[in-house]
Design a protein around this motif. Structure first.
Motif, PDB file in Angstrom:
ATOM      1  N   THR A 198      91.295  54.538 -10.703  1.00  0.00           N
ATOM      2  CA  THR A 198      92.516  53.769 -10.889  1.00  0.00           C
ATOM      3  C   THR A 198      92.704  52.756  -9.768  1.00  0.00           C
ATOM      4  N   LEU A 199      92.517  53.203  -8.524  1.00  0.00           N
ATOM      5  CA  LEU A 199      92.691  52.305  -7.381  1.00  0.00           C
ATOM      6  C   LEU A 199      91.644  51.199  -7.383  1.00  0.00           C
ATOM      7  N   SER A 200      90.437  51.512  -7.848  1.00  0.00           N
ATOM      8  CA  SER A 200      89.404  50.474  -7.950  1.00  0.00           C
ATOM      9  C   SER A 200      89.818  49.406  -8.951  1.00  0.00           C
ATOM     10  N   GLY A 201      90.419  49.832 -10.075  1.00  0.00           N
ATOM     11  CA  GLY A 201      90.910  48.873 -11.063  1.00  0.00           C
ATOM     12  C   GLY A 201      92.017  48.003 -10.502  1.00  0.00           C
ATOM     13  N   ILE A 202      92.935  48.609  -9.752  1.00  0.00           N
ATOM     14  CA  ILE A 202      94.009  47.835  -9.113  1.00  0.00           C
ATOM     15  C   ILE A 202      93.422  46.844  -8.126  1.00  0.00           C
ATOM     16  N   SER A 203      92.416  47.272  -7.388  1.00  0.00           N
ATOM     17  CA  SER A 203      91.770  46.396  -6.407  1.00  0.00           C
ATOM     18  C   SER A 203      91.094  45.210  -7.083  1.00  0.00           C
ATOM     19  N   ILE A 204      90.462  45.456  -8.238  1.00  0.00           N
ATOM     20  CA  ILE A 204      89.835  44.351  -8.985  1.00  0.00           C
ATOM     21  C   ILE A 204      90.890  43.352  -9.426  1.00  0.00           C
ATOM     22  N   ALA A 205      91.987  43.860  -9.980  1.00  0.00           N
ATOM     23  CA  ALA A 205      93.072  42.977 -10.434  1.00  0.00           C
ATOM     24  C   ALA A 205      93.655  42.192  -9.271  1.00  0.00           C
ATOM     25  N   ALA A 206      93.793  42.838  -8.115  1.00  0.00           N
ATOM     26  CA  ALA A 206      94.360  42.173  -6.943  1.00  0.00           C
ATOM     27  C   ALA A 206      93.438  41.093  -6.401  1.00  0.00           C
ATOM     28  N   SER A 207      92.136  41.180  -6.721  1.00  0.00           N
ATOM     29  CA  SER A 207      91.163  40.213  -6.198  1.00  0.00           C
ATOM     30  C   SER A 207      91.032  38.969  -7.065  1.00  0.00           C
ATOM     31  N   ILE A 208      91.529  39.021  -8.286  1.00  0.00           N
ATOM     32  CA  ILE A 208      91.316  37.911  -9.227  1.00  0.00           C
ATOM     33  C   ILE A 208      91.989  36.628  -8.750  1.00  0.00           C
ATOM     34  N   LEU A 209      93.267  36.713  -8.377  1.00  0.00           N
ATOM     35  CA  LEU A 209      93.987  35.516  -7.936  1.00  0.00           C
ATOM     36  C   LEU A 209      93.384  34.905  -6.677  1.00  0.00           C
ATOM     37  N   PRO A 210      93.062  35.700  -5.642  1.00  0.00           N
ATOM     38  CA  PRO A 210      92.375  35.110  -4.490  1.00  0.00           C
ATOM     39  C   PRO A 210      91.050  34.460  -4.858  1.00  0.00           C
ATOM     40  N   LEU A 211      90.309  35.058  -5.808  1.00  0.00           N
ATOM     41  CA  LEU A 211      89.042  34.465  -6.233  1.00  0.00           C
ATOM     42  C   LEU A 211      89.286  33.106  -6.883  1.00  0.00           C
ATOM     43  N   LEU A 212      90.276  33.019  -7.763  1.00  0.00           N
ATOM     44  CA  LEU A 212      90.585  31.753  -8.424  1.00  0.00           C
ATOM     45  C   LEU A 212      91.008  30.689  -7.405  1.00  0.00           C
ATOM     46  N   TRP A 213      91.757  31.117  -6.402  1.00  0.00           N
ATOM     47  CA  TRP A 213      92.211  30.166  -5.386  1.00  0.00           C
ATOM     48  C   TRP A 213      91.041  29.623  -4.582  1.00  0.00           C
ATOM     49  N   HIS A 214      90.102  30.479  -4.208  1.00  0.00           N
ATOM     50  CA  HIS A 214      88.938  30.029  -3.438  1.00  0.00           C
ATOM     51  C   HIS A 214      87.966  29.232  -4.309  1.00  0.00           C
TER      52      HIS A 214
END
Length: 297
Positions: free
Chosen positions: A1-17
């Motif tokens: 579950t925490l890995s899934g949350i971490s993936i979701a949390a990384s999407i916006l920073p990835l799009l920004w970079h």
């Protein structure tokens, strides 16, 4: 579950970079997301109470263990590339405008740190891979490495070397910030990278935190593998057909390997460093404007 949350949390920073075309930061986030994706899938498949009766993971785990081997060095290679670029921004002899040749050289150096060592480790792992992989409860697909001295040189030492390289560049940034603290804003203005003070400090702080966690972990893992009694290297024994046909399964009492928690925390921190700043808010507002929802912002 925490890995899934971490993936979701990384999407916006990835799009920004991706928008800012910061290649090392893109690789850093991509490696972290890849590790979290492996953790998420593995916990879903092998997170039950009995790893001995679940799917054996053939082909899927064959691919994944190579990616795990690569990611173990890839994330710190990308962090080294990020901090190296930050250190270059703080150089007092950096030209205001870069030539095409200089940009190409910088790109090659970034790719060397972000990709060369991970690809190398994926390739040479085969020479010290005594089994296809191990299946460990919750952790899932786990690379197997022979207990011989070539394993130290070909596999185990590289994550530590890359972590030390990242530490060197991180320290260099700190030294140059202190040396040029009065001229800091002017240096950023003159730099051709279009890096603002906020972006600079957030990238530096994030990589520093990552290094503070990964470097001691890399030292511990290297030391632990160094202390394991070594056996003579034997190519025929390592690639024995019977050993390759057998999948070893190990119970973990419902606990994941400790190093699998590092990308989970790294992914969540990505959002707090890059998903809530002024630049991210501007990006969100642009999305709302394009979708006609700006009035609700």
């Amino acid at each position: 579950t925490l890995s899934g949350i971490s993936i979701a949390a990384s999407i916006l920073p990835l799009l920004w970079h991706l928008k800012t075309r910061n290649l090392p930061a893109i690789f850093l986030i991509a490696w972290i997301m890849l590790m979290n994706l492996c953790n998420f899938i593995n916990a879903f498949i092998w997170g039950g109470s009995n790893v001995f009766t679940t799917w054996d993971g053939r082909v899927f785990c064959d691919i994944q263990v190579k990616l795990i081997i690569a990611a173990s060095a890839g994330k710190m290679g990308a962090a080294a590339a990020v901090t190296r670029n930050l250190a270059n921004i703080m150089r007092d002899d950096l030209p205001v405008t870069q030539t095409r040749t200089a940009k190409r050289r910088a790109l090659i150096q970034d790719l060397a740190l972000c990709l060369t060592v991970p690809v190398w480790m994926m390739a040479v792992h085969y020479f010290v891979q005594p089994d296809r992989y191990w299946l460990v409860g919750v952790t899932g697909c786990t690379p197997s490495v022979d207990n011989s001295w070539p394993s130290i040189v070909l596999v185990f030492v590289w994550p530590l070397i890359i972590a030390l390289v990242a530490t060197f560049y991180c320290s260099l940034v700190f030294i140059r910030i202190r040396r040029y603290r009065r001229e800091f804003e002017q240096i950023l203005t003159n730099a051709s990278s279009q890096t603002t003070a906020s972006r600079f400090y957030r990238l530096y702080a994030y990589c520093t935190l990552l290094i503070l966690v990964v470097l001691p972990t890399s030292i511990y893992i290297f030391y632990r593998n160094l202390k394991v009694p070594k056996i003579p290297y034997d190519w025929d024994a390592i690639h024995d057909p019977y050993e390759w046909s057998y999948i070893y399964r190990v119970s973990s009492d419902g606990k994941a390997a400790f190093d699998r928690w590092i990308p989970v925390g790294a992914g969540i921190l990505l959002f707090f460093f890059f998903g809530v700043g002024h630049d991210a808010v501007v990006m969100y507002r642009g999305w709302m404007r394009r979708t006609g929802l700006e009035e609700y912002w």
